[in-house]
Design a protein around this motif. Sequence first.
Motif, PDB file in Angstrom:
ATOM      1  N   UNK A 135     -41.575 -11.587  28.295  1.00 47.80           N
ATOM      2  CA  UNK A 135     -40.890 -12.810  28.477  1.00 47.80           C
ATOM      3  C   UNK A 135     -40.089 -13.292  29.230  1.00 47.80           C
ATOM      4  N   UNK A 136     -39.584 -12.070  29.722  1.00 47.29           N
ATOM      5  CA  UNK A 136     -38.011 -12.606  30.607  1.00 47.29           C
ATOM      6  C   UNK A 136     -37.982 -11.741  32.083  1.00 47.29           C
ATOM      7  N   UNK A 219     -22.405 -15.026  23.535  1.00 47.54           N
ATOM      8  CA  UNK A 219     -23.207 -16.020  23.148  1.00 47.54           C
ATOM      9  C   UNK A 219     -24.390 -14.910  22.736  1.00 47.54           C
ATOM     10  N   UNK A 220     -25.642 -15.129  22.066  1.00 48.95           N
ATOM     11  CA  UNK A 220     -26.734 -14.975  21.861  1.00 48.95           C
ATOM     12  C   UNK A 220     -27.586 -15.314  22.570  1.00 48.95           C
ATOM     13  N   UNK A 221     -28.433 -14.442  22.549  1.00 51.01           N
ATOM     14  CA  UNK A 221     -29.969 -14.633  23.740  1.00 51.01           C
ATOM     15  C   UNK A 221     -31.142 -13.941  23.261  1.00 51.01           C
ATOM     16  N   UNK A 222     -31.864 -14.373  23.584  1.00 52.22           N
ATOM     17  CA  UNK A 222     -33.662 -13.855  22.811  1.00 52.22           C
ATOM     18  C   UNK A 222     -33.731 -11.670  23.129  1.00 52.22           C
ATOM     19  N   UNK A 223     -34.222 -11.612  22.370  1.00 53.43           N
ATOM     20  CA  UNK A 223     -34.800 -10.229  22.616  1.00 53.43           C
ATOM     21  C   UNK A 223     -35.249  -9.300  24.098  1.00 53.43           C
ATOM     22  N   UNK A 224     -36.184 -10.811  24.105  1.00 55.00           N
ATOM     23  CA  UNK A 224     -36.862 -10.864  25.664  1.00 55.00           C
ATOM     24  C   UNK A 224     -35.928 -10.926  26.825  1.00 55.00           C
ATOM     25  N   UNK A 225     -34.598 -11.554  26.935  1.00 59.59           N
ATOM     26  CA  UNK A 225     -34.169 -11.953  27.901  1.00 59.59           C
ATOM     27  C   UNK A 225     -33.202 -10.622  28.077  1.00 59.59           C
ATOM     28  N   UNK A 226     -33.003 -10.038  27.155  1.00 49.52           N
ATOM     29  CA  UNK A 226     -32.066  -8.829  27.495  1.00 49.52           C
ATOM     30  C   UNK A 226     -32.992  -7.447  27.474  1.00 49.52           C
ATOM     31  N   UNK A 227     -34.358  -7.686  27.688  1.00 45.19           N
ATOM     32  CA  UNK A 227     -35.312  -6.427  28.019  1.00 45.19           C
ATOM     33  C   UNK A 227     -35.591  -5.641  28.579  1.00 45.19           C
ATOM     34  N   UNK A 228     -35.551  -7.025  30.095  1.00 47.82           N
ATOM     35  CA  UNK A 228     -35.666  -5.951  31.360  1.00 47.82           C
ATOM     36  C   UNK A 228     -34.146  -4.714  31.858  1.00 47.82           C
ATOM     37  N   UNK A 229     -33.172  -6.222  31.553  1.00 48.55           N
ATOM     38  CA  UNK A 229     -32.009  -4.734  31.460  1.00 48.55           C
ATOM     39  C   UNK A 229     -31.917  -3.126  30.683  1.00 48.55           C
ATOM     40  N   UNK A 277     -26.724 -10.571  21.482  1.00 46.90           N
ATOM     41  CA  UNK A 277     -25.248 -10.832  21.401  1.00 46.90           C
ATOM     42  C   UNK A 277     -24.609 -10.365  22.957  1.00 46.90           C
ATOM     43  N   UNK A 278     -24.515 -10.704  24.036  1.00 42.93           N
ATOM     44  CA  UNK A 278     -24.139 -10.110  24.784  1.00 42.93           C
ATOM     45  C   UNK A 278     -22.664 -10.901  25.367  1.00 42.93           C
ATOM     46  N   UNK A 279     -21.827 -10.473  26.231  1.00 38.27           N
ATOM     47  CA  UNK A 279     -20.767 -10.927  26.659  1.00 38.27           C
ATOM     48  C   UNK A 279     -20.681  -9.943  27.596  1.00 38.27           C
ATOM     49  N   UNK A 280     -19.298 -11.061  28.063  1.00 38.16           N
ATOM     50  CA  UNK A 280     -18.181 -10.880  29.824  1.00 38.16           C
ATOM     51  C   UNK A 280     -17.382  -9.283  29.621  1.00 38.16           C
ATOM     52  N   UNK A 281     -17.346  -8.921  30.414  1.00 37.94           N
ATOM     53  CA  UNK A 281     -15.825  -8.535  30.740  1.00 37.94           C
ATOM     54  C   UNK A 281     -15.150  -8.877  31.871  1.00 37.94           C
ATOM     55  N   UNK A 282     -13.924  -8.833  31.914  1.00 37.03           N
ATOM     56  CA  UNK A 282     -13.241  -8.808  33.451  1.00 37.03           C
ATOM     57  C   UNK A 282     -13.624  -8.047  34.590  1.00 37.03           C
ATOM     58  N   UNK A 293     -27.336  -5.445  19.313  1.00 33.43           N
ATOM     59  CA  UNK A 293     -27.661  -5.526  18.506  1.00 33.43           C
ATOM     60  C   UNK A 293     -28.279  -5.962  17.246  1.00 33.43           C
ATOM     61  N   UNK A 294     -28.614  -6.869  16.765  1.00 30.02           N
ATOM     62  CA  UNK A 294     -28.059  -6.875  14.843  1.00 30.02           C
ATOM     63  C   UNK A 294     -29.231  -6.570  14.394  1.00 30.02           C
ATOM     64  N   UNK A 295     -30.184  -6.031  13.519  1.00 24.13           N
ATOM     65  CA  UNK A 295     -30.713  -6.560  12.687  1.00 24.13           C
ATOM     66  C   UNK A 295     -30.476  -6.691  10.769  1.00 24.13           C
ATOM     67  N   UNK A 296     -30.846  -7.977  10.983  1.00 23.13           N
ATOM     68  CA  UNK A 296     -30.151  -8.299   9.564  1.00 23.13           C
ATOM     69  C   UNK A 296     -31.337  -8.391   8.731  1.00 23.13           C
ATOM     70  N   UNK A 297     -31.651  -7.581   8.280  1.00 23.69           N
ATOM     71  CA  UNK A 297     -32.966  -6.695   6.925  1.00 23.69           C
ATOM     72  C   UNK A 297     -32.343  -5.695   6.761  1.00 23.69           C
TER      73      UNK A 297
END
Length: 314
Positions: A135-136, A219-229, A277-282, A293-297
């Motif tokens: 996807x990403x 903020x939140x993003x799809x797994x596909x966008x985080x997958x390459x990193x 969920x991803x976030x920035x650091x200074x 990575x949250x697993x609601x199950x």
Amino acid sequence: MITYEDRRLRTLADQGRWTELLGRHRQARAAGRLREAGQLGHLIAFGAPPELAARLFDAEGGPGSTADAGDHDAGPLWEVLATRHSWRRLALLLGPTEVRRLVLHTRALLGEDLREGAEPDPEGVPLALEPWELAGWEERNRVREYLRTGGARRALFALPGSLEGLGPVDLPGRGETVPGLAATRLLSGYAPWLDAVCVRGTAPDAIAHLTTARRITGGYLPLGHAYPTLVLAASDTPAHGTAQGRLALWRVLTAMTGAAATTLPEIRGLAARLRCFTWSEPDDELRYLHLALEDPATGLTWALSGALPEPAYV
């Protein structure tokens, strides 16, 4: 600095004197001159016909002369070879080794669907990318671009890649950690510069363990966008290829499901429900990863965070 010997070796490659170069590679490796062997191996893996290049990994040269999955120059020799030829050209040339497996997965990363016509992966990882993996991730950025005379280009990774779509988030107190889980152990060894934690709770509950800030931009993003990193971070040394990063991530996902072995329906279910969920650091510069990575199950969240201030290689 390009030495006379470098120029001579490149001349031999230009002249197609591959058997001579292979002999020199075997001599250098058997003598423990691994850097020289890596440079020679790169020339061969990149430019030689596949019938000869695959001989880098056979044992006919004698003790200590055979390249294995750890041999590298700008990148692993098996990955250089895999970028040059299709699986159809290589299938009958490579033995049933770890090298063969990694070449298979590299060809899958480069777009080949090998779920039929190749031996199944021993851990059950599919020999074609799943839709959420695709996807990403543009095909040209998945594997290093190797250069004929040595060196490679690889996309830098950064997560988050920008602040677009992110906003201020106030962090709560630290969530309750959950010790002893296999997924946490795997993430703790994912890359030496990353810290990992698992908590019972949400992404902010986990992130509070990994940052000193009380308010972050995230903020939140799809797994596909985080997958390459995630894949690139797990393969970020010249001794490792992207296939090893993909396999490492599939082991983590399998452990998150609680299964002892990879089951594709369970992985697909996990990939569909994970909230990333991803976030920035200074102090983020060029290469960094901040992801929860949250697993609601299960109510569990795993978080990873770390940064490299400078590229380890170009």
